[in-house]
Scaffold this active site. Structure first.
Site: not given
Ligand code: CMP
Length: 139
Positions: A10, A50, A92, A103, A113, A116, A127
């Site tokens: 990311k 997304y 996550t 992470r 984070n 993905h 995907e």
């Molecule tokens: P990802 O695995 O890319 O899939 C969805 C993403 O949403 C997740 O990783 C996080 O980076 C993001 N995400 C999940 N929860 C939150 C949150 N509370 N605030 C902001 N981003 C979030």
């Protein structure tokens, strides 16, 4: 079984020049990078990728973040690649991520984070097809 999964490095991680450090974690875990490209997503493209999260309160933030800088999209291949990648990424929320995971070491927050990874075989196939054509996958 040998699987393929879609991984994204990311914008928070590309900005800090962490592509190589993250790829080393994947390769050390036995995952092979069989396709990889650095791209800049538009907000529309990030929103489409997304779309499953579009009702979530963080959707707007997620889309603007994912379009805020380059991402590296990649296909990782290996034995149990989908779950192995999720182990290497860690939880996550970086404050819940196990020591040594990507992470835990690199993520800045639950939103920023660093990586993905696909969560299941069906989503992995969808995907991968979102970013890559068959010609671009060289095992
Ligand atoms: P990802 O695995 O890319 O899939 C969805 C993403 O949403 C997740 O990783 C996080 O980076 C993001 N995400 C999940 N929860 C939150 C949150 N509370 N605030 C902001 N981003 C979030």
């Amino acid at each position: 079984a040998i699987e393929r999964t879609l991984s994204i490095i990311k914008p928070d991680a590309t900005r800090r020049n962490l592509t190589g450090a993250i790829n080393k974690k994947f390769e050390d875990a036995g995952l092979r990078i069989v396709a990889q490209k650095r791209i800049l997503l538009s907000e529309a493209q990030a929103g489409e990728f997304y779309a499953v999260h579009k009702e979530r309160p963080f959707f707007g933030e997620l889309v603007s973040f994912m379009a805020s800088g380059p991402v590296v999209v990649q296909v990782l291949e290996g034995e149990g690649a989908i779950s192995k990648n999720r182990e290497v990424m860690g939880a996550t929320n970086p404050s819940d991520a196990a020591p040594g995971t990507i992470r835990a070491e690199f993520a800045e927050s639950v939103g920023e984070n660093s990586v993905h990874g696909s969560d299941a075989p069906e989503t992995a196939a969808e995907e991968i097809a979102f970013y890559f054509s068959g010609l671009e996958l060289v095992g």
